[in-house]
Write a protein that holds these residues in place. Structure first.
Motif, mmCIF file in Angstrom:
data_model
loop_
_atom_site.group_PDB
_atom_site.id
_atom_site.type_symbol
_atom_site.label_atom_id
_atom_site.label_comp_id
_atom_site.label_asym_id
_atom_site.label_seq_id
_atom_site.Cartn_x
_atom_site.Cartn_y
_atom_site.Cartn_z
ATOM 1 N N VAL A 1 0.840 -1.204 0.000
ATOM 2 C CA VAL A 1 0.000 0.000 0.000
ATOM 3 C C VAL A 1 0.872 1.251 0.000
ATOM 4 C CG1 VAL A 1 -1.674 1.338 1.328
ATOM 5 C CG2 VAL A 1 -1.945 -1.137 1.136
ATOM 6 N N GLY B 1 -4.777 -6.031 -6.445
ATOM 7 C CA GLY B 1 -4.976 -6.048 -5.003
ATOM 8 C C GLY B 1 -6.130 -6.948 -4.602
ATOM 9 N N MET C 1 -8.571 -4.804 0.311
ATOM 10 C CA MET C 1 -7.355 -4.255 -0.282
ATOM 11 C C MET C 1 -7.698 -3.398 -1.498
ATOM 12 S SD MET C 1 -4.063 -4.076 -0.039
ATOM 13 C CE MET C 1 -2.459 -4.122 -0.846
ATOM 14 N N LEU D 1 -6.814 0.606 -1.686
ATOM 15 C CA LEU D 1 -5.975 1.157 -2.755
ATOM 16 C C LEU D 1 -6.735 2.197 -3.571
ATOM 17 C CD1 LEU D 1 -4.134 -2.036 -4.061
ATOM 18 C CD2 LEU D 1 -3.173 -0.189 -2.673
#
Length: 218
Positions: free
Chosen positions: A77, A182, A191, A195
């Protein structure tokens, strides 16, 4: 996170029709005929339709939306956030230097509101439509991971044609690849949302948000 298998999916023909209507026909229609005032109603309508389609997808469980929070890769990240910040900084100075950091400098209250609301009202619904639904219901149409990732990024870019500038689809194609990667990794849906939220907030904060402004819709 894996792509749903063909055996677990509904009939292929029906899926192809759904996919064409949702990810190809609708974005083109939105770009050509939709007035700006309908952006948010259509967006949330599509989100509701996507949730209904997910509920009808064999093997899908709602707990998948929260699966992955404990497996988020903080280092990944951070690297993506840093890379996005650098890329946005370069693009702002190249394309719209007068817009650099304009939102936090000139409208700090609006900027703070975006920081709070964007992840919940924009990033998360978009990830439901373009990552969760795409891969869980239609992923088997594309055979392999690389093809699915590429198509996913392409349809994500396609829906941003409605802003009528080349920057929006180019940036969202790149973002789509990152968010899909992700999603398919250990972090899953959380995730992808994280993102998307971070990259989107960097875009708006940097000054590139002018390319994603709903007023640009013709």
């Amino acid at each position: 996170m894996t792509i749903v298998t063909a055996e677990a999916a509904p009939r292929r023909t029906r899926l192809v029709v759904e996919f064409v209507l949702l990810y190809l026909t609708l974005p083109v229609a939105m770009a050509l005929v939709m007035p700006p005032r309908l952006l948010w109603p259509v967006f949330f309508g599509v989100t509701l339709v996507s949730l209904a389609l997910l509920a009808a997808t064999p093997g899908f469980r709602w707990r998948e939306l929260g699966r992955g929070w404990r497996r988020l890769d903080g280092r990944e990240v951070a690297v993506i956030a840093a890379g996005t910040a650098v890329a946005c900084g370069v693009l702002v100075l190249w394309l719209v230097p007068d817009q650099a950091l304009r939102l936090p400098r000139r409208a700090p209250r609006l900027w703070l509101a975006i920081l709070v609301l964007y992840p919940l009202l924009s990033a998360m619904p978009q990830e439901v439509v373009f990552r969760l639904l795409f891969f869980r219901r239609y992923g088997a149409l594309f055979g392999d991971r690389t093809t699915a990732l590429t198509v996913n990024a392409a349809v994500f870019a396609l829906v941003h044609l409605l802003f009528w500038n080349p920057v929006a689809p180019v940036l969202t194609f790149a973002g789509g690849l990152l968010f899909a990667r992700g999603y398919l990794g250990r972090g899953g849906f959380p995730m992808a949302v994280l993102l998307h939220a971070i990259c989107g907030l960097i875009v708006f904060s940097s000054g590139l948000g002018s390319f994603f402004y709903h007023g640009a819709i013709r």
